[in-house]
Write a protein that holds these residues in place. Structure first.
Motif, PDB file in Angstrom:
ATOM      1  N   LEU A   1      33.670 -41.525  23.505  1.00  6.70           N
ATOM      2  CA  LEU A   1      32.478 -41.126  23.120  1.00  6.70           C
ATOM      3  C   LEU A   1      32.268 -41.137  21.458  1.00  6.70           C
ATOM      4  CD1 LEU A   1      30.108 -39.472  24.006  1.00  6.70           C
ATOM      5  CD2 LEU A   1      31.385 -37.253  23.639  1.00  6.70           C
ATOM      6  N   HIS A   2      33.318 -40.864  20.892  1.00  5.88           N
ATOM      7  CA  HIS A   2      33.367 -41.061  19.489  1.00  5.88           C
ATOM      8  C   HIS A   2      32.829 -42.663  19.053  1.00  5.88           C
ATOM      9  CE1 HIS A   2      34.195 -41.881  15.230  1.00  5.88           C
ATOM     10  NE2 HIS A   2      35.058 -42.883  15.460  1.00  5.88           N
TER      11      HIS A   2
ATOM     12  N   TYR B   1      31.923 -31.150  23.804  1.00  6.38           N
ATOM     13  CA  TYR B   1      32.669 -32.190  22.848  1.00  6.38           C
ATOM     14  C   TYR B   1      31.196 -33.179  22.648  1.00  6.38           C
ATOM     15  CZ  TYR B   1      35.264 -36.277  21.399  1.00  6.38           C
ATOM     16  OH  TYR B   1      35.788 -37.099  20.482  1.00  6.38           O
ATOM     17  N   ALA B   2      30.402 -33.489  23.884  1.00  7.44           N
ATOM     18  CA  ALA B   2      29.245 -34.195  23.467  1.00  7.44           C
ATOM     19  C   ALA B   2      28.213 -33.662  22.626  1.00  7.44           C
ATOM     20  CB  ALA B   2      28.720 -34.667  25.012  1.00  7.44           C
TER      21      ALA B   2
ATOM     22  N   GLN C   1      36.935 -41.562  30.084  1.00 11.75           N
ATOM     23  CA  GLN C   1      38.048 -41.016  30.690  1.00 11.75           C
ATOM     24  C   GLN C   1      38.833 -41.368  31.739  1.00 11.75           C
ATOM     25  OE1 GLN C   1      36.872 -36.596  29.592  1.00 11.75           O
ATOM     26  NE2 GLN C   1      38.948 -36.628  29.195  1.00 11.75           N
TER      27      GLN C   1
ATOM     28  N   SER D   1      23.558 -34.140  25.472  1.00 18.90           N
ATOM     29  CA  SER D   1      25.043 -33.747  25.741  1.00 18.90           C
ATOM     30  C   SER D   1      25.408 -33.900  27.157  1.00 18.90           C
ATOM     31  CB  SER D   1      25.220 -32.269  25.196  1.00 18.90           C
ATOM     32  OG  SER D   1      24.979 -32.116  24.025  1.00 18.90           O
TER      33      SER D   1
ATOM     34  N   GLU E   1      31.446 -39.820  28.732  1.00 16.30           N
ATOM     35  CA  GLU E   1      32.318 -39.285  28.478  1.00 16.30           C
ATOM     36  C   GLU E   1      33.435 -39.226  29.758  1.00 16.30           C
ATOM     37  OE1 GLU E   1      34.143 -34.761  27.091  1.00 16.30           O
ATOM     38  OE2 GLU E   1      32.158 -35.329  26.861  1.00 16.30           O
ATOM     39  N   ARG E   2      33.029 -38.710  30.528  1.00 19.01           N
ATOM     40  CA  ARG E   2      33.862 -38.571  31.818  1.00 19.01           C
ATOM     41  C   ARG E   2      34.058 -39.856  32.487  1.00 19.01           C
ATOM     42  NH1 ARG E   2      37.148 -35.649  32.681  1.00 19.01           N
ATOM     43  NH2 ARG E   2      37.138 -35.351  34.829  1.00 19.01           N
TER      44      ARG E   2
ATOM     45  N   LEU F   1      25.546 -37.854  27.874  1.00 24.02           N
ATOM     46  CA  LEU F   1      26.661 -38.282  27.078  1.00 24.02           C
ATOM     47  C   LEU F   1      27.924 -37.835  27.888  1.00 24.02           C
ATOM     48  CD1 LEU F   1      26.203 -37.948  23.442  1.00 24.02           C
ATOM     49  CD2 LEU F   1      26.071 -39.921  24.683  1.00 24.02           C
ATOM     50  N   TYR F   2      27.799 -36.733  28.455  1.00 25.53           N
ATOM     51  CA  TYR F   2      29.092 -36.245  29.058  1.00 25.53           C
ATOM     52  C   TYR F   2      29.181 -36.842  30.498  1.00 25.53           C
ATOM     53  CZ  TYR F   2      32.153 -33.024  31.900  1.00 25.53           C
ATOM     54  OH  TYR F   2      33.061 -32.272  32.922  1.00 25.53           O
TER      55      TYR F   2
ATOM     56  N   ARG G   1      40.337 -38.985  25.888  1.00 25.86           N
ATOM     57  CA  ARG G   1      39.795 -37.671  25.652  1.00 25.86           C
ATOM     58  C   ARG G   1      38.761 -37.854  24.515  1.00 25.86           C
ATOM     59  NH1 ARG G   1      36.636 -34.319  25.538  1.00 25.86           N
ATOM     60  NH2 ARG G   1      36.773 -32.139  25.577  1.00 25.86           N
ATOM     61  N   ILE G   2      39.358 -38.464  23.483  1.00 25.33           N
ATOM     62  CA  ILE G   2      38.275 -38.216  22.019  1.00 25.33           C
ATOM     63  C   ILE G   2      37.637 -39.455  21.936  1.00 25.33           C
ATOM     64  CG2 ILE G   2      39.801 -36.451  21.275  1.00 25.33           C
ATOM     65  CD1 ILE G   2      41.037 -38.326  19.226  1.00 25.33           C
TER      66      ILE G   2
END
Length: 358
Positions: free
Chosen positions: A89-90, A292-293, A344, A332, A340-341, A335-336, A85-86
């Protein structure tokens, strides 16, 4: 203990909170904003406190019962999903920061205070805010993600030690209040007048306490969700009282804000799904999904944007400010959906060998 029903209003508020942080970081560059609005935006850092409470709320609903019932056998899955989850993207945003720092170094403009390469391993491992550094650096908002990781690692102990379901409601409420008093006492002892002070030193304890308060709020919601009206009205009254006392200075921010946000979180959860709820519109909900993004990506984007387009960092005109905000939204979304997705899904698809149940 778990619930499959999404509380859409909470997702939407997450998006609002992320944009509050964005506006907080750019407020001093928009000299055309009214002073009253700038003063209001100056409290945008408090959105992070709501994130911490919300995180504890969600993690408790999803994982507390599973960890208690399955023991160590469930721990790898918990940690896997939290890292998925974290961290990806970080890592990508941090890589962007490294590229930016190298570009600045190549042009003789590197600022070691903003981009200290000696601290980069700490940031990569997300432990930079565990007392190893003296100030925020690289991607400043990531300090809260570092603190969240600490809360995640402590959460299994909390879940095994405390079962809020076995406590009467008054005891759960008292535990939330005690968390607020404890946090305020720590900040007072450290000489920190607001929650935004001494982040490198106090950020982790701020997160852990508010995260734990959020788990107790989740227990109240699970208890009252079938008869939500009276508890929601009571929570709103508490929110109004605490908010007024905090704004007028009758109680310190480190006490009033976490407790007020706990009441707000409970009220939002209890009213989620009610007909006509303005927080459940599609557009607002989507902002929450990509929040989050937004939160993690906007800071370095602002840094690069000012370098590229801005002559006076304290006088960014409205047109450029609007352009930056559009770039935050677009980045955003990208990135999402692109980082990110997919990351994940890829990490969560890895099958870990699990220990036998304790």
């Amino acid at each position: 203990m778990t619930t499959r029903r999404e509380l859409a209003a909470l997702t939407s508020v997450r998006g609002i909170a992320a944009w509050a942080v964005v506006l907080y970081h750019i407020r001093l560059s928009a000299d055309w904003l009214p002073n009253g609005l700038v003063s209001m935006l100056a409290k945008g850092y408090l959105a992070v406190d709501f994130f911490f409470l919300l995180s504890g709320f969600v993690i408790w609903m999803t994982w507390a019962d599973r960890l208690r019932s399955r023991g160590l056998a469930e721990l790898p899955a918990f940690l896997q999903k939290r890292v998925a989850r974290i961290w990806p993207l970080h890592a990508v945003v941090l890589a962007g920061g490294v590229a930016l720092a190298l570009l600045l170094a190549a042009t003789g403009r590197h600022d070691a205070r903003e981009f200290p390469f000696a601290e980069l391993p700490l940031h990569l491992l997300l432990i930079q805010n565990w007392g190893f550094t003296d100030a925020l650096a690289w991607n400043d908002p990531a300090w809260s993600i570092s603190a969240e990781l600490g809360a995640y690692l402590l959460f299994p102990l909390l879940a095994l030690a405390i079962d809020w379901r076995r406590m009467p409601a008054w005891a759960v409420i008292s535990a939330i209040a005690a968390g607020g008093v404890l946090l305020a006492s720590i900040f007072a002892a450290a000489g920190a007048p607001t929650l935004g002070h001494e982040i490198a030193r106090l950020g982790l304890i701020r997160c852990v306490i508010e995260f734990a308060m959020g788990t107790a709020v989740a227990a109240l919601w699970l208890r009252w969700r079938d008869r939500p009206v009276l508890p929601a009205l009571s929570a709103t009254a508490v929110l109004t009282l605490l908010g007024t006392m905090t704004i007028t200075g009758l109680i310190p921010e480190a006490l009033g804000v976490p407790l007020a946000f706990a009441a707000l979180l409970l009220a939002l959860a209890l009213t989620s799904g009610m007909r006509g709820n303005p927080l459940e519109g599609r557009a607002l909900h989507y902002l929450g999904e990509i929040s989050y993004a937004t939160y993690l990506g906007h800071f370095l984007l602002w840094f690069a944007f000012k370098l590229a387009f801005v002559d006076d960092a304290h006088a960014v005109p409205p047109t450029l400010t609007a352009l930056y905000l559009l770039l935050v939204l677009g980045s955003s979304i990208a990135l999402y959906h692109l980082i990110e997705r997919p990351a994940q899904r890829a990490i969560n698809a890895i099958r870990l060998r699990r220990p036998r149940p304790a």
